[in-house]
Motif scaffolding. Structure first.
Motif, PDB file in Angstrom:
ATOM      1  N   SER A 157     -12.044  88.512 -18.810  1.00 12.57           N
ATOM      2  CA  SER A 157     -10.204  88.328 -18.976  1.00 12.57           C
ATOM      3  C   SER A 157     -10.465  88.776 -20.207  1.00 12.57           C
ATOM      4  CB  SER A 157      -9.029  87.689 -18.092  1.00 12.57           C
ATOM      5  OG  SER A 157      -9.419  86.479 -18.846  1.00 12.57           O
ATOM      6  N   PHE A 158      -9.755  88.127 -21.057  1.00  9.53           N
ATOM      7  CA  PHE A 158      -9.047  87.983 -22.133  1.00  9.53           C
ATOM      8  C   PHE A 158     -10.146  87.704 -23.389  1.00  9.53           C
ATOM      9  CE2 PHE A 158      -6.407  84.545 -21.054  1.00  9.53           C
ATOM     10  CZ  PHE A 158      -7.072  83.722 -21.453  1.00  9.53           C
ATOM     11  N   ASN A 159     -11.166  87.151 -22.242  1.00  9.10           N
ATOM     12  CA  ASN A 159     -12.070  85.774 -22.719  1.00  9.10           C
ATOM     13  C   ASN A 159     -12.846  85.722 -21.829  1.00  9.10           C
ATOM     14  OD1 ASN A 159     -11.681  83.469 -21.096  1.00  9.10           O
ATOM     15  ND2 ASN A 159     -10.287  82.858 -23.155  1.00  9.10           N
ATOM     16  N   SER A 160     -14.246  86.096 -21.822  1.00  8.70           N
ATOM     17  CA  SER A 160     -15.441  85.798 -21.136  1.00  8.70           C
ATOM     18  C   SER A 160     -16.271  84.283 -20.901  1.00  8.70           C
ATOM     19  CB  SER A 160     -16.471  86.986 -21.068  1.00  8.70           C
ATOM     20  OG  SER A 160     -17.291  87.006 -19.996  1.00  8.70           O
ATOM     21  N   ARG A 161     -15.842  83.804 -19.949  1.00 10.54           N
ATOM     22  CA  ARG A 161     -16.671  82.345 -19.026  1.00 10.54           C
ATOM     23  C   ARG A 161     -17.454  82.393 -18.323  1.00 10.54           C
ATOM     24  NH1 ARG A 161     -11.362  78.380 -21.670  1.00 10.54           N
ATOM     25  NH2 ARG A 161     -11.874  79.239 -23.771  1.00 10.54           N
ATOM     26  N   ILE A 162     -17.384  81.470 -17.387  1.00 10.21           N
ATOM     27  CA  ILE A 162     -18.285  80.968 -16.460  1.00 10.21           C
ATOM     28  C   ILE A 162     -18.112  79.607 -16.000  1.00 10.21           C
ATOM     29  CG2 ILE A 162     -20.588  79.797 -15.076  1.00 10.21           C
ATOM     30  CD1 ILE A 162     -21.429  81.895 -18.676  1.00 10.21           C
ATOM     31  N   ALA A 163     -16.872  79.943 -14.409  1.00 10.31           N
ATOM     32  CA  ALA A 163     -16.269  79.391 -14.012  1.00 10.31           C
ATOM     33  C   ALA A 163     -17.205  78.422 -12.952  1.00 10.31           C
ATOM     34  CB  ALA A 163     -15.658  79.831 -13.164  1.00 10.31           C
ATOM     35  N   VAL A 164     -16.894  76.922 -12.444  1.00 11.38           N
ATOM     36  CA  VAL A 164     -17.319  76.386 -11.445  1.00 11.38           C
ATOM     37  C   VAL A 164     -16.468  75.937 -10.407  1.00 11.38           C
ATOM     38  CG1 VAL A 164     -19.082  74.373 -11.503  1.00 11.38           C
ATOM     39  CG2 VAL A 164     -18.977  75.452 -13.831  1.00 11.38           C
ATOM     40  N   ILE A 165     -17.301  76.738  -9.524  1.00 10.84           N
ATOM     41  CA  ILE A 165     -16.227  76.831  -8.758  1.00 10.84           C
ATOM     42  C   ILE A 165     -17.128  75.417  -6.987  1.00 10.84           C
ATOM     43  CG2 ILE A 165     -15.122  77.895  -6.664  1.00 10.84           C
ATOM     44  CD1 ILE A 165     -14.334  78.309  -8.776  1.00 10.84           C
ATOM     45  N   ASP A 166     -16.085  74.581  -6.987  1.00  9.33           N
ATOM     46  CA  ASP A 166     -16.908  73.784  -5.676  1.00  9.33           C
ATOM     47  C   ASP A 166     -15.622  73.792  -3.987  1.00  9.33           C
ATOM     48  OD1 ASP A 166     -14.812  71.562  -6.534  1.00  9.33           O
ATOM     49  OD2 ASP A 166     -15.865  70.774  -7.125  1.00  9.33           O
ATOM     50  N   ALA A 167     -15.794  73.051  -3.476  1.00  8.02           N
ATOM     51  CA  ALA A 167     -15.371  73.156  -2.654  1.00  8.02           C
ATOM     52  C   ALA A 167     -13.662  72.122  -2.738  1.00  8.02           C
ATOM     53  CB  ALA A 167     -15.553  71.279  -0.757  1.00  8.02           C
ATOM     54  N   THR A 168     -13.776  71.954  -3.824  1.00  6.26           N
ATOM     55  CA  THR A 168     -11.940  71.745  -4.765  1.00  6.26           C
ATOM     56  C   THR A 168     -11.350  71.964  -5.412  1.00  6.26           C
ATOM     57  OG1 THR A 168     -12.505  69.984  -6.727  1.00  6.26           O
ATOM     58  CG2 THR A 168     -12.211  69.518  -4.367  1.00  6.26           C
ATOM     59  N   GLY A 169     -11.904  73.716  -5.508  1.00 12.16           N
ATOM     60  CA  GLY A 169     -11.252  74.956  -6.769  1.00 12.16           C
ATOM     61  C   GLY A 169     -12.402  75.104  -7.363  1.00 12.16           C
ATOM     62  N   LEU A 170     -11.923  75.359  -8.221  1.00 14.04           N
ATOM     63  CA  LEU A 170     -12.444  75.600 -10.221  1.00 14.04           C
ATOM     64  C   LEU A 170     -12.562  73.888 -10.334  1.00 14.04           C
ATOM     65  CD1 LEU A 170     -13.639  76.897 -12.851  1.00 14.04           C
ATOM     66  CD2 LEU A 170     -10.546  76.934 -12.795  1.00 14.04           C
ATOM     67  N   ALA A 171     -13.619  73.365 -10.863  1.00 11.19           N
ATOM     68  CA  ALA A 171     -13.893  72.317 -11.422  1.00 11.19           C
ATOM     69  C   ALA A 171     -14.617  72.037 -12.639  1.00 11.19           C
ATOM     70  CB  ALA A 171     -14.965  71.666 -10.131  1.00 11.19           C
ATOM     71  N   ALA A 172     -14.513  73.493 -13.526  1.00 12.66           N
ATOM     72  CA  ALA A 172     -14.934  73.101 -14.906  1.00 12.66           C
ATOM     73  C   ALA A 172     -14.297  74.508 -15.000  1.00 12.66           C
ATOM     74  CB  ALA A 172     -16.143  72.706 -15.078  1.00 12.66           C
ATOM     75  N   THR A 173     -14.831  74.859 -16.331  1.00 12.80           N
ATOM     76  CA  THR A 173     -15.503  76.277 -16.682  1.00 12.80           C
ATOM     77  C   THR A 173     -16.463  75.457 -18.089  1.00 12.80           C
ATOM     78  OG1 THR A 173     -12.796  77.154 -16.308  1.00 12.80           O
ATOM     79  CG2 THR A 173     -14.415  77.979 -18.381  1.00 12.80           C
ATOM     80  N   VAL A 174     -17.361  76.516 -17.910  1.00 14.83           N
ATOM     81  CA  VAL A 174     -18.284  76.378 -19.012  1.00 14.83           C
ATOM     82  C   VAL A 174     -17.890  77.539 -20.292  1.00 14.83           C
ATOM     83  CG1 VAL A 174     -21.123  76.799 -19.461  1.00 14.83           C
ATOM     84  CG2 VAL A 174     -20.083  76.069 -17.233  1.00 14.83           C
ATOM     85  N   ILE A 175     -18.011  76.798 -21.347  1.00 18.20           N
ATOM     86  CA  ILE A 175     -17.319  77.527 -22.558  1.00 18.20           C
ATOM     87  C   ILE A 175     -18.860  78.370 -23.342  1.00 18.20           C
ATOM     88  CG2 ILE A 175     -16.003  77.870 -24.930  1.00 18.20           C
ATOM     89  CD1 ILE A 175     -14.850  76.339 -23.761  1.00 18.20           C
ATOM     90  N   PRO A 176     -19.021  79.167 -22.828  1.00 15.74           N
ATOM     91  CA  PRO A 176     -21.272  79.857 -24.326  1.00 15.74           C
ATOM     92  C   PRO A 176     -20.812  80.229 -25.235  1.00 15.74           C
ATOM     93  CG  PRO A 176     -20.181  81.510 -22.487  1.00 15.74           C
ATOM     94  CD  PRO A 176     -18.612  80.639 -22.193  1.00 15.74           C
ATOM     95  N   PRO A 177     -21.593  80.227 -25.851  1.00 18.67           N
ATOM     96  CA  PRO A 177     -21.822  80.355 -27.343  1.00 18.67           C
ATOM     97  C   PRO A 177     -20.403  81.287 -27.967  1.00 18.67           C
ATOM     98  CG  PRO A 177     -24.371  79.865 -26.658  1.00 18.67           C
ATOM     99  CD  PRO A 177     -22.943  80.324 -25.343  1.00 18.67           C
ATOM    100  N   THR A 178     -20.490  82.767 -27.216  1.00 21.30           N
ATOM    101  CA  THR A 178     -19.648  83.444 -27.582  1.00 21.30           C
ATOM    102  C   THR A 178     -18.686  83.816 -26.159  1.00 21.30           C
ATOM    103  OG1 THR A 178     -19.422  86.037 -28.164  1.00 21.30           O
ATOM    104  CG2 THR A 178     -21.014  85.604 -26.468  1.00 21.30           C
ATOM    105  N   GLN A 179     -17.520  84.295 -26.311  1.00 23.19           N
ATOM    106  CA  GLN A 179     -16.823  84.866 -25.722  1.00 23.19           C
ATOM    107  C   GLN A 179     -16.603  86.061 -25.627  1.00 23.19           C
ATOM    108  OE1 GLN A 179     -13.818  81.540 -24.966  1.00 23.19           O
ATOM    109  NE2 GLN A 179     -14.680  80.388 -26.680  1.00 23.19           N
ATOM    110  N   ASP A 180     -16.891  86.625 -26.483  1.00 23.74           N
ATOM    111  CA  ASP A 180     -16.828  88.260 -26.407  1.00 23.74           C
ATOM    112  C   ASP A 180     -17.292  88.599 -25.326  1.00 23.74           C
ATOM    113  OD1 ASP A 180     -14.745  87.889 -28.577  1.00 23.74           O
ATOM    114  OD2 ASP A 180     -16.866  88.180 -29.921  1.00 23.74           O
TER     115      ASP A 180
END
Length: 222
Positions: A157-180
């Motif tokens: 979106s306004f940055n780039s990340r990796i969302a971790v989705i499980d049965a409950t929904g958004l469980a966590a967000t992985v913040i990579p070395p660059t968000q560009d």
């Protein structure tokens, strides 16, 4: 009044012509040419302003009243603001994704610059400062963690990340070395328990044959 963009524009008061070149995998320039027919240097090249390395075309536009030129450089994820009368750089503004089109609001002296996905940027032409508007989220190709059975989903979106989705929904967000850039493809390695994610729009120099200004493979996300 809204003024569109292109690769060739004129500042009427000074008669200066601004031409945005795009030399793929080479340093591009904005050429400044004297277009004033009454000038002794008419048709002469007045300046060559560096415009960064390119793998895709940038654009420029002129605000006549503010005497400002804005040009985009996708390879370095930036927009540069020039003084149209002196050729001085007012400032360079970072954007998290490759900038696309640019349009001027001549009343508020604002340049609107689109990102590749999910955002648009409003740049104050007098101060070269920016605000970002979130307009949506791009979802890449997910991969499943074989241990936790969660889905790892590249999202931009306004940055780039990796969302971790499980049965409950958004469980966590992985913040990579660059968000560009734009994380788009992911693949899992069941032996090493690691996830490789490809970023197709960061400004780091690429490996494996990808063009300069883009990342062929970002590396490893655990």
């Amino acid at each position: 009044t809204f003024v569109g963009e292109g690769r060739l524009a004129i500042h009427n008061a000074s008669g200066r012509v601004f031409f945005r070149t795009s030399n793929a995998l080479q340093n591009s320039i904005v050429a400044v040419i004297d277009g004033d027919r009454t000038s002794p240097t008419f048709n002469a090249l007045l300046a060559q302003i560096p415009a960064g390395w390119e793998t895709s075309g940038g654009y420029l536009a002129v605000d006549q009243a503010a005497a400002r030129v804005a040009f985009t450089t996708p390879g370095s994820l930036s927009t540069t603001i020039l003084n149209a009368q002196t050729n001085a750089v007012v400032g360079t503004v970072h954007i998290a994704q490759a900038p696309g089109r640019v349009v001027m609001d001549a009343t508020t002296h604002t340049a609107w610059v689109t990102g590749a996905v999910g955002l648009i940027q409003a740049i104050d032409l007098n101060t070269a400062t920016a605000q970002i508007a979130y307009i949506g989220t791009d979802i890449g190709f997910p991969v499943v963690d074989p241990t936790t059975h969660a889905a790892l989903v590249p999202r931009t979106s306004f940055n780039s990340r990796i969302a971790v989705i499980d049965a409950t929904g958004l469980a966590a967000t992985v913040i990579p070395p660059t968000q560009d850039g734009r994380y788009q493809f992911a693949v899992g390695n069941g032996t090493t328990k690691r996830i490789n994610v490809a970023n197709l729009g960061a400004k780091a120099v690429a490996r494996g044959g990808a063009g300069a200004g883009f990342v062929g493979c970002l590396g490893v996300v655990t």
